[in-house]
Design a protein around this motif. Sequence first.
Motif, short mmCIF file in Angstrom:
data_model
loop_
_atom_site.label_atom_id
_atom_site.label_comp_id
_atom_site.label_asym_id
_atom_site.label_seq_id
_atom_site.Cartn_x
_atom_site.Cartn_y
_atom_site.Cartn_z
N LEU A 142 -11.29 -4.82 -20.06
CA LEU A 142 -12.28 -5.67 -19.37
C LEU A 142 -12.81 -5.00 -18.10
O LEU A 142 -13.72 -5.50 -17.46
CB LEU A 142 -11.64 -7.02 -18.98
CG LEU A 142 -11.01 -7.83 -20.11
CD1 LEU A 142 -10.34 -9.07 -19.57
CD2 LEU A 142 -12.06 -8.20 -21.15
N GLY A 143 -12.20 -3.89 -17.72
CA GLY A 143 -12.65 -3.17 -16.52
C GLY A 143 -12.39 -3.93 -15.23
O GLY A 143 -13.15 -3.80 -14.26
N LEU A 144 -11.32 -4.75 -15.18
CA LEU A 144 -11.07 -5.57 -13.99
C LEU A 144 -10.62 -4.71 -12.80
O LEU A 144 -9.86 -3.76 -12.97
CB LEU A 144 -9.96 -6.59 -14.29
CG LEU A 144 -10.32 -7.69 -15.28
CD1 LEU A 144 -9.09 -8.50 -15.64
CD2 LEU A 144 -11.40 -8.58 -14.70
N LYS A 145 -11.12 -5.09 -11.61
CA LYS A 145 -10.65 -4.46 -10.35
C LYS A 145 -10.46 -5.56 -9.32
O LYS A 145 -11.21 -6.54 -9.31
CB LYS A 145 -11.70 -3.47 -9.82
CG LYS A 145 -11.81 -2.19 -10.64
CD LYS A 145 -10.67 -1.23 -10.39
CE LYS A 145 -10.73 -0.03 -11.32
NZ LYS A 145 -9.49 0.69 -11.45
N TYR A 146 -9.48 -5.39 -8.45
CA TYR A 146 -9.14 -6.43 -7.46
C TYR A 146 -9.31 -5.94 -6.03
O TYR A 146 -9.05 -4.78 -5.73
CB TYR A 146 -7.69 -6.89 -7.69
CG TYR A 146 -7.58 -7.63 -9.01
CD1 TYR A 146 -7.90 -8.98 -9.08
CD2 TYR A 146 -7.23 -6.95 -10.17
CE1 TYR A 146 -7.86 -9.64 -10.30
CE2 TYR A 146 -7.19 -7.61 -11.39
CZ TYR A 146 -7.51 -8.96 -11.44
OH TYR A 146 -7.48 -9.61 -12.65
N PHE A 203 -5.47 -1.23 -11.11
CA PHE A 203 -6.37 -2.38 -10.91
C PHE A 203 -6.82 -2.65 -9.48
O PHE A 203 -7.71 -3.48 -9.28
CB PHE A 203 -5.71 -3.65 -11.49
CG PHE A 203 -5.50 -3.57 -12.97
CD1 PHE A 203 -6.58 -3.64 -13.83
CD2 PHE A 203 -4.23 -3.40 -13.50
CE1 PHE A 203 -6.40 -3.56 -15.21
CE2 PHE A 203 -4.03 -3.31 -14.86
CZ PHE A 203 -5.12 -3.39 -15.73
N LEU A 204 -6.22 -2.00 -8.49
CA LEU A 204 -6.69 -2.25 -7.13
C LEU A 204 -7.94 -1.38 -6.90
O LEU A 204 -7.91 -0.18 -7.15
CB LEU A 204 -5.59 -1.87 -6.12
CG LEU A 204 -5.91 -2.16 -4.65
CD1 LEU A 204 -6.08 -3.67 -4.41
CD2 LEU A 204 -4.80 -1.62 -3.73
N ARG A 205 -9.02 -2.03 -6.41
CA ARG A 205 -10.22 -1.23 -6.17
C ARG A 205 -9.99 -0.26 -5.01
O ARG A 205 -9.10 -0.49 -4.19
CB ARG A 205 -11.43 -2.14 -5.91
CG ARG A 205 -11.45 -2.77 -4.54
CD ARG A 205 -12.85 -3.26 -4.17
NE ARG A 205 -12.83 -4.13 -3.01
CZ ARG A 205 -12.72 -3.71 -1.76
NH1 ARG A 205 -12.59 -2.42 -1.46
NH2 ARG A 205 -12.72 -4.59 -0.76
N LYS A 206 -10.81 0.77 -4.96
CA LYS A 206 -10.71 1.74 -3.86
C LYS A 206 -10.94 1.01 -2.54
O LYS A 206 -11.88 0.22 -2.43
CB LYS A 206 -11.81 2.80 -4.05
CG LYS A 206 -11.34 4.17 -3.76
CD LYS A 206 -12.36 5.21 -4.19
CE LYS A 206 -11.84 6.51 -3.64
NZ LYS A 206 -12.56 7.27 -2.80
N GLY A 207 -10.07 1.19 -1.59
CA GLY A 207 -10.23 0.51 -0.30
C GLY A 207 -9.66 -0.90 -0.30
O GLY A 207 -9.71 -1.60 0.71
N GLY A 208 -9.13 -1.36 -1.45
CA GLY A 208 -8.53 -2.69 -1.53
C GLY A 208 -7.17 -2.72 -0.86
O GLY A 208 -6.65 -1.68 -0.43
N LEU A 209 -6.61 -3.93 -0.75
CA LEU A 209 -5.35 -4.11 -0.02
C LEU A 209 -4.20 -4.39 -0.97
O LEU A 209 -4.31 -5.25 -1.85
CB LEU A 209 -5.46 -5.31 0.92
CG LEU A 209 -6.27 -5.15 2.20
CD1 LEU A 209 -6.36 -6.50 2.91
CD2 LEU A 209 -5.62 -4.12 3.12
N PHE A 210 -3.10 -3.70 -0.75
CA PHE A 210 -1.88 -3.96 -1.53
C PHE A 210 -0.86 -4.57 -0.58
O PHE A 210 -0.43 -3.95 0.40
CB PHE A 210 -1.36 -2.64 -2.12
CG PHE A 210 -0.17 -2.80 -3.03
CD1 PHE A 210 -0.04 -3.89 -3.87
CD2 PHE A 210 0.82 -1.83 -3.06
CE1 PHE A 210 1.06 -4.03 -4.72
CE2 PHE A 210 1.93 -1.95 -3.90
CZ PHE A 210 2.04 -3.05 -4.73
N VAL A 211 -0.51 -5.84 -0.84
CA VAL A 211 0.40 -6.59 0.02
C VAL A 211 1.69 -6.86 -0.76
O VAL A 211 1.64 -7.45 -1.85
CB VAL A 211 -0.23 -7.94 0.46
CG1 VAL A 211 0.71 -8.71 1.38
CG2 VAL A 211 -1.58 -7.70 1.17
#
Length: 269
Positions: free
Chosen positions: A68-72, A96-104
């Motif tokens: 599905l090409g999902l990114k978060y 799945f984390l987009r570039k510059g996205g946050l991993f918490v």
Amino acid sequence: MRVLAINDISCVGKCSLTVALPVLSACGATVDILPTALLSTHTGGFTGYTFLGLDEEMKKICDHWETLGLKYDVVCSGYLGSRAQIEFVRSVKNRFLRKGGLFVVDPVLGDNFTFYKGFDETFAKEMLSLCAEADYILPNDTESFLLTGKRDPSEALRELAKICPHPVITGADTEEGYFLYYWDGGEKRMALKKVEGSFHGAGDVFASAFAGLLGRGFSAERALSLSVEFCYRSILRTAKEVPDKKYGMNYERELFILTDACREQDKNR
Ligand code: PXL
């Protein structure tokens, strides 16, 4: 804002995904879920609970999502049921984390200076390696100790800052008072008001609010103080309204703190 919440489904006891979904939604997020396990109740205080690890299903779910090409924008992880799952969550972040996205990462390990059922030192080591991939980690005082071996929150924070840019220790009792500790280039503290007792699910209420507000673009400091207020008011309500604390927190009627803050932010945009 699209958020992926990786956590278990404890059917009863208001924690993990049953908290993450409403709280992140109150911050205006579209929330997708990756369930790690299905339990009849959480493991803190109930006996005879059922547990179904979803390791194999998680792999199939993610393979489908890839088509599905999902990114978060934000990926938040909480209760993980096995060491293999910790390893898998690392790959989920990369896929799945987009570039510059946050991993918490909320490194769920224990409370009251003991491990939750099923966790041990080896599990804590693996969790520490996941913390090293995160932008923010949200251990409680027990978890910061189990991760670093340091009881002193300042020392634990300093150790955690060596592997993660933004560690937050969500509450520590010291001789000087009760504080949230966070790292912002150096140690910072926020004074907390203490309510006697143990409040199951408080970590999930706090972590979900913080991740949601951060994802919306609130500064870390503002996201922390709003999440602290939301959590504190929910604790007060729970202390009054919930006789058996293992049934979780009555946070629902305090969600307005989050919705109001988000509406205010929208107005000023
Ligand atoms: O709230 C943390 C948590 C999450 N999930 C499960 C738990 C606990 C704490 O006991 O047992 C299944």
